[in-house]
Design a protein around this motif. Structure first.
Motif, PDB file in Angstrom:
ATOM      1  N   HIS A 143     -43.850  22.755  -4.582  1.00  0.00           N
ATOM      2  CA  HIS A 143     -43.731  23.669  -5.723  1.00  0.00           C
ATOM      3  C   HIS A 143     -42.432  23.419  -6.488  1.00  0.00           C
ATOM      4  O   HIS A 143     -42.411  23.435  -7.733  1.00  0.00           O
ATOM      5  N   LEU A 144     -41.360  23.202  -5.736  1.00  0.00           N
ATOM      6  CA  LEU A 144     -40.076  22.970  -6.384  1.00  0.00           C
ATOM      7  C   LEU A 144     -40.102  21.664  -7.182  1.00  0.00           C
ATOM      8  O   LEU A 144     -39.635  21.620  -8.330  1.00  0.00           O
ATOM      9  N   ALA A 145     -40.646  20.612  -6.593  1.00  0.00           N
ATOM     10  CA  ALA A 145     -40.713  19.325  -7.281  1.00  0.00           C
ATOM     11  C   ALA A 145     -41.534  19.429  -8.565  1.00  0.00           C
ATOM     12  O   ALA A 145     -41.148  18.878  -9.612  1.00  0.00           O
ATOM     13  N   ARG A 146     -42.639  20.132  -8.500  1.00  0.00           N
ATOM     14  CA  ARG A 146     -43.472  20.269  -9.703  1.00  0.00           C
ATOM     15  C   ARG A 146     -42.754  21.071 -10.772  1.00  0.00           C
ATOM     16  O   ARG A 146     -42.851  20.766 -11.973  1.00  0.00           O
ATOM     17  N   ALA A 147     -42.010  22.085 -10.367  1.00  0.00           N
ATOM     18  CA  ALA A 147     -41.252  22.881 -11.338  1.00  0.00           C
ATOM     19  C   ALA A 147     -40.133  22.042 -11.970  1.00  0.00           C
ATOM     20  O   ALA A 147     -39.895  22.122 -13.183  1.00  0.00           O
ATOM     21  N   ILE A 148     -39.465  21.232 -11.154  1.00  0.00           N
ATOM     22  CA  ILE A 148     -38.405  20.359 -11.680  1.00  0.00           C
ATOM     23  C   ILE A 148     -38.996  19.366 -12.679  1.00  0.00           C
ATOM     24  O   ILE A 148     -38.438  19.124 -13.756  1.00  0.00           O
ATOM     25  N   HIS A 149     -40.141  18.799 -12.324  1.00  0.00           N
ATOM     26  CA  HIS A 149     -40.805  17.836 -13.197  1.00  0.00           C
ATOM     27  C   HIS A 149     -41.183  18.480 -14.535  1.00  0.00           C
ATOM     28  O   HIS A 149     -41.029  17.853 -15.598  1.00  0.00           O
ATOM     29  N   SER A 150     -41.651  19.709 -14.491  1.00  0.00           N
ATOM     30  CA  SER A 150     -42.056  20.396 -15.724  1.00  0.00           C
ATOM     31  C   SER A 150     -40.873  20.635 -16.653  1.00  0.00           C
ATOM     32  O   SER A 150     -41.047  20.854 -17.857  1.00  0.00           O
ATOM     33  N   MET A 151     -39.667  20.598 -16.098  1.00  0.00           N
ATOM     34  CA  MET A 151     -38.453  20.800 -16.892  1.00  0.00           C
ATOM     35  C   MET A 151     -37.752  19.481 -17.208  1.00  0.00           C
ATOM     36  O   MET A 151     -36.592  19.454 -17.602  1.00  0.00           O
ATOM     37  N   ASN A 152     -38.503  18.383 -17.014  1.00  0.00           N
ATOM     38  CA  ASN A 152     -38.028  17.043 -17.392  1.00  0.00           C
ATOM     39  C   ASN A 152     -36.746  16.624 -16.674  1.00  0.00           C
ATOM     40  O   ASN A 152     -35.862  16.001 -17.267  1.00  0.00           O
ATOM     41  N   LYS A 153     -36.653  16.975 -15.413  1.00  0.00           N
ATOM     42  CA  LYS A 153     -35.531  16.532 -14.586  1.00  0.00           C
ATOM     43  C   LYS A 153     -36.047  15.573 -13.508  1.00  0.00           C
ATOM     44  O   LYS A 153     -37.195  15.684 -13.057  1.00  0.00           O
ATOM     45  N   LYS A 154     -35.187  14.651 -13.092  1.00  0.00           N
ATOM     46  CA  LYS A 154     -35.535  13.718 -12.027  1.00  0.00           C
ATOM     47  C   LYS A 154     -35.317  14.373 -10.664  1.00  0.00           C
ATOM     48  O   LYS A 154     -34.419  15.192 -10.492  1.00  0.00           O
ATOM     49  N   PHE A 155     -36.145  13.978  -9.702  1.00  0.00           N
ATOM     50  CA  PHE A 155     -35.987  14.479  -8.335  1.00  0.00           C
ATOM     51  C   PHE A 155     -36.359  13.382  -7.348  1.00  0.00           C
ATOM     52  O   PHE A 155     -37.183  12.506  -7.634  1.00  0.00           O
ATOM     53  N   TYR A 156     -35.736  13.453  -6.175  1.00  0.00           N
ATOM     54  CA  TYR A 156     -35.931  12.449  -5.139  1.00  0.00           C
ATOM     55  C   TYR A 156     -36.003  13.150  -3.791  1.00  0.00           C
ATOM     56  O   TYR A 156     -35.322  14.164  -3.566  1.00  0.00           O
ATOM     57  N   PHE A 157     -36.846  12.605  -2.920  1.00  0.00           N
ATOM     58  CA  PHE A 157     -37.029  13.204  -1.599  1.00  0.00           C
ATOM     59  C   PHE A 157     -36.318  12.382  -0.531  1.00  0.00           C
ATOM     60  O   PHE A 157     -36.402  11.152  -0.529  1.00  0.00           O
ATOM     61  N   ILE A 158     -35.626  13.071   0.350  1.00  0.00           N
ATOM     62  CA  ILE A 158     -35.023  12.432   1.515  1.00  0.00           C
ATOM     63  C   ILE A 158     -35.649  13.019   2.774  1.00  0.00           C
ATOM     64  O   ILE A 158     -35.644  14.235   2.973  1.00  0.00           O
ATOM     65  N   ARG A 159     -36.210  12.158   3.575  1.00  0.00           N
ATOM     66  CA  ARG A 159     -36.711  12.561   4.894  1.00  0.00           C
ATOM     67  C   ARG A 159     -35.578  12.267   5.876  1.00  0.00           C
ATOM     68  O   ARG A 159     -35.286  11.115   6.191  1.00  0.00           O
ATOM     69  N   SER A 160     -34.910  13.320   6.325  1.00  0.00           N
ATOM     70  CA  SER A 160     -33.714  13.169   7.153  1.00  0.00           C
ATOM     71  C   SER A 160     -34.060  13.098   8.643  1.00  0.00           C
ATOM     72  O   SER A 160     -35.221  13.268   9.044  1.00  0.00           O
ATOM     73  N   LYS A 161     -33.036  12.849   9.426  1.00  0.00           N
ATOM     74  CA  LYS A 161     -33.133  12.831  10.898  1.00  0.00           C
ATOM     75  C   LYS A 161     -34.198  11.866  11.405  1.00  0.00           C
ATOM     76  O   LYS A 161     -34.837  12.095  12.441  1.00  0.00           O
ATOM     77  N   VAL A 162     -34.395  10.768  10.669  1.00  0.00           N
ATOM     78  CA  VAL A 162     -35.415   9.811  11.078  1.00  0.00           C
ATOM     79  C   VAL A 162     -35.022   9.113  12.374  1.00  0.00           C
ATOM     80  O   VAL A 162     -35.886   8.624  13.120  1.00  0.00           O
ATOM     81  N   ASP A 163     -33.728   9.085  12.707  1.00  0.00           N
ATOM     82  CA  ASP A 163     -33.291   8.479  13.955  1.00  0.00           C
ATOM     83  C   ASP A 163     -33.868   9.217  15.161  1.00  0.00           C
ATOM     84  O   ASP A 163     -34.169   8.612  16.192  1.00  0.00           O
ATOM     85  N   VAL A 164     -34.025  10.537  15.017  1.00  0.00           N
ATOM     86  CA  VAL A 164     -34.614  11.338  16.099  1.00  0.00           C
ATOM     87  C   VAL A 164     -36.068  10.937  16.317  1.00  0.00           C
ATOM     88  O   VAL A 164     -36.523  10.776  17.452  1.00  0.00           O
ATOM     89  N   ASP A 165     -36.808  10.747  15.224  1.00  0.00           N
ATOM     90  CA  ASP A 165     -38.221  10.345  15.321  1.00  0.00           C
ATOM     91  C   ASP A 165     -38.358   8.953  15.920  1.00  0.00           C
ATOM     92  O   ASP A 165     -39.268   8.708  16.729  1.00  0.00           O
ATOM     93  N   LEU A 166     -37.472   8.063  15.541  1.00  0.00           N
ATOM     94  CA  LEU A 166     -37.537   6.703  16.070  1.00  0.00           C
ATOM     95  C   LEU A 166     -37.270   6.682  17.574  1.00  0.00           C
ATOM     96  O   LEU A 166     -37.956   5.985  18.330  1.00  0.00           O
ATOM     97  N   GLU A 167     -36.283   7.451  17.994  1.00  0.00           N
ATOM     98  CA  GLU A 167     -35.972   7.488  19.419  1.00  0.00           C
ATOM     99  C   GLU A 167     -37.117   8.100  20.221  1.00  0.00           C
ATOM    100  O   GLU A 167     -37.454   7.618  21.314  1.00  0.00           O
ATOM    101  N   SER A 168     -37.721   9.140  19.678  1.00  0.00           N
ATOM    102  CA  SER A 168     -38.863   9.762  20.359  1.00  0.00           C
ATOM    103  C   SER A 168     -40.027   8.780  20.477  1.00  0.00           C
ATOM    104  O   SER A 168     -40.653   8.665  21.538  1.00  0.00           O
ATOM    105  N   SER A 169     -40.312   8.065  19.378  1.00  0.00           N
ATOM    106  CA  SER A 169     -41.404   7.095  19.405  1.00  0.00           C
ATOM    107  C   SER A 169     -41.096   5.949  20.359  1.00  0.00           C
ATOM    108  O   SER A 169     -41.981   5.451  21.070  1.00  0.00           O
ATOM    109  N   ARG A 170     -39.842   5.543  20.397  1.00  0.00           N
ATOM    110  CA  ARG A 170     -39.445   4.453  21.285  1.00  0.00           C
ATOM    111  C   ARG A 170     -39.657   4.835  22.754  1.00  0.00           C
ATOM    112  O   ARG A 170     -40.089   4.006  23.573  1.00  0.00           O
ATOM    113  N   ARG A 171     -39.362   6.064  23.084  1.00  0.00           N
ATOM    114  CA  ARG A 171     -39.520   6.525  24.466  1.00  0.00           C
ATOM    115  C   ARG A 171     -40.994   6.663  24.853  1.00  0.00           C
ATOM    116  O   ARG A 171     -41.389   6.314  25.970  1.00  0.00           O
ATOM    117  N   ARG A 172     -41.796   7.155  23.930  1.00  0.00           N
ATOM    118  CA  ARG A 172     -43.203   7.419  24.249  1.00  0.00           C
ATOM    119  C   ARG A 172     -44.065   6.171  24.128  1.00  0.00           C
ATOM    120  O   ARG A 172     -45.153   6.109  24.699  1.00  0.00           O
TER     121      ARG A 172
END
Length: 400
Positions: A143-172
């Motif tokens: 919802h926030l991204a669509r609202a930002i887009h409607s106001m002609n502003k740029k937006f970017y997504f960061i998926r954080s803490k990916v190191d935690v996901d990698l370590e979990s996948s490595r273990r399993r």
């Protein structure tokens, strides 16, 4: 000569202003014009909004991108697993006070409404938005991204803490684990959920906020560089932490585009009949070299800070640095010595220079002072880039 040295960070209007000053004004007036333009370039404002749900790492991201070593340093954005930001809070870059990262209130509250949220945080003042999530992107993010887009502003997504996901996948999946495949799956899952929510083709970058130099940091930097206006791009590149080889090279490239203006100031002061202005010329070069050392993290204070952050001996870091400006006090004597080594090359450069720089009038083609200083500044930037690269490799050699 590299075409990258053509000053594309200057608008056509500014180029014309410089040209008029060089052709029609007195030497003193031309100096004032160029000094004013360089000041404007250095002080251009850049306001970056950072938001996300509580615990996503938005405050940590702000601290890391500003060059802070921990979340406990003085002036750090407050972090925590619960929302600690009630109002938009600006945090200035340590070097460039005109670059501000705004820690916005979290978007995960029950009464969150995207349109109202943007009005409350004064959305118009930001150059672009960064939306951070530590797991999947949810309805609030969409919802926030669509609202930002409607106001002609740029937006970017960061998926954080990916190191935690990698370590979990490595273990399993110890036998079948593949880091790049896992990262690509995370990117695709995030992008798909955002597209399904009507975001279009979102920019998604996977990062570890504790090891920002890994994963998609360079991709994020490339995207921001491409989509920002040139004057904003310049200050963004300079404000990035020196955490990848690509960042260091980009800093060299963007700084080199201003060398001809600094060289003009030196040659103009040198051409002045007032003896006091000869000293001002050397002072110009001294100031710009000191700025560049600081930007590349090669000044003594920065080296001590880096050594402390990575548990290194500062003398070990200094041992991989070759530039004489790092190990010697920068004064007029050192400046003149370096200028002398540029004399032979400057005569060759003078014959071909006009086809590369769009504005070179009689004021800056008198003698070789312009070309000597121009070459010296270019050589300094190359040395600083190499030295900063060696320092980076040194601090990361036991961390990768």
């Amino acid at each position: 000569m590299d075409t990258e040295q053509i000053p594309e960070i200057l608008s056509e209007e500014v180029i014309q202003e410089i040209k008029t000053a060089l052709e029609n004004k007195t030497l003193t007036e031309a100096i004032e014009t160029v000094n004013g333009i360089l000041t404007d370039i250095e002080n251009v404002p850049l306001n970056i909004a950072v938001t996300g749900e509580s615990g996503s790492g938005k405050s940590t991201f702000i601290n890391v991108i500003r060059g802070l070593d921990t979340d406990e340093e003085e002036g750090a954005a407050e972090t925590g697993v619960v929302e600690t930001t009630m109002e938009p809070t600006p945090f200035s870059h340590l070097q460039f006070k005109n670059v501000k990262f705004w820690d916005l209130p979290g978007i995960g509250t029950p009464n969150f409404k995207a349109d109202d949220y943007l009005e409350k945080v004064n959305f118009s003042q930001y150059d672009f938005f960064i939306i951070i999530a530590s797991e999947r992107f949810k309805e609030n993010h969409i919802h926030l991204a669509r609202a930002i887009h409607s106001m002609n502003k740029k937006f970017y997504f960061i998926r954080s803490k990916v190191d935690v996901d990698l370590e979990s996948s490595r273990r399993r999946r110890s036998k079948s684990f593949d880091e790049e495949n896992t990262l690509q799956q995370i990117r695709e899952n995030c992008s798909e959920s955002l597209r399904d929510g009507g975001v279009g083709e979102p920019h998604v970058f996977v990062l570890s906020l504790l090891d920002l130099h890994k994963y998609d940091f360079n991709n994020m930097q490339n995207t921001l560089e491409k989509e920002l206006a040139s004057h904003k791009r310049h200050i963004l590149l300079l404000s990035l932490p020196n955490i990848t080889l690509q960042v260091l090279e980009k800093k060299r490239e963007t700084l080199s585009k201003l060398n001809w203006l600094w060289a003009f100031l030196f040659s103009a002061y040198s051409a002045d009949t007032n003896p006091g202005n000869h000293t001002k010329g050397s002072k110009v070069l001294q100031v710009v070299i000191e700025k560049h050392l600081n930007i590349f993290g090669l000044d003594n204070r920065s080296l001590i800070r880096i050594a402390s952050a990575f548990g290194k001996d500062v003398n070990d870091l200094k041992s991989v640095i070759k530039s004489p400006f790092v190990s010697t006090e920068i004064n007029q004597g050192v400046i003149q010595t370096q200028l002398t080594t540029s004399v032979a090359k400057s005569r060759i450069l003078a014959e071909n220079f006009l086809s590369y720089i769009p504005i070179v009038g009689n004021l800056i083609t008198r003698g070789v002072s312009f070309f000597r200083s121009y070459l010296m500044l270019g050589d300094c930037l190359k040395e600083f880039t190499e030295d900063a690269t060696n320092v980076l490799r040194k601090v990361l050699e036991d961390s990768t």
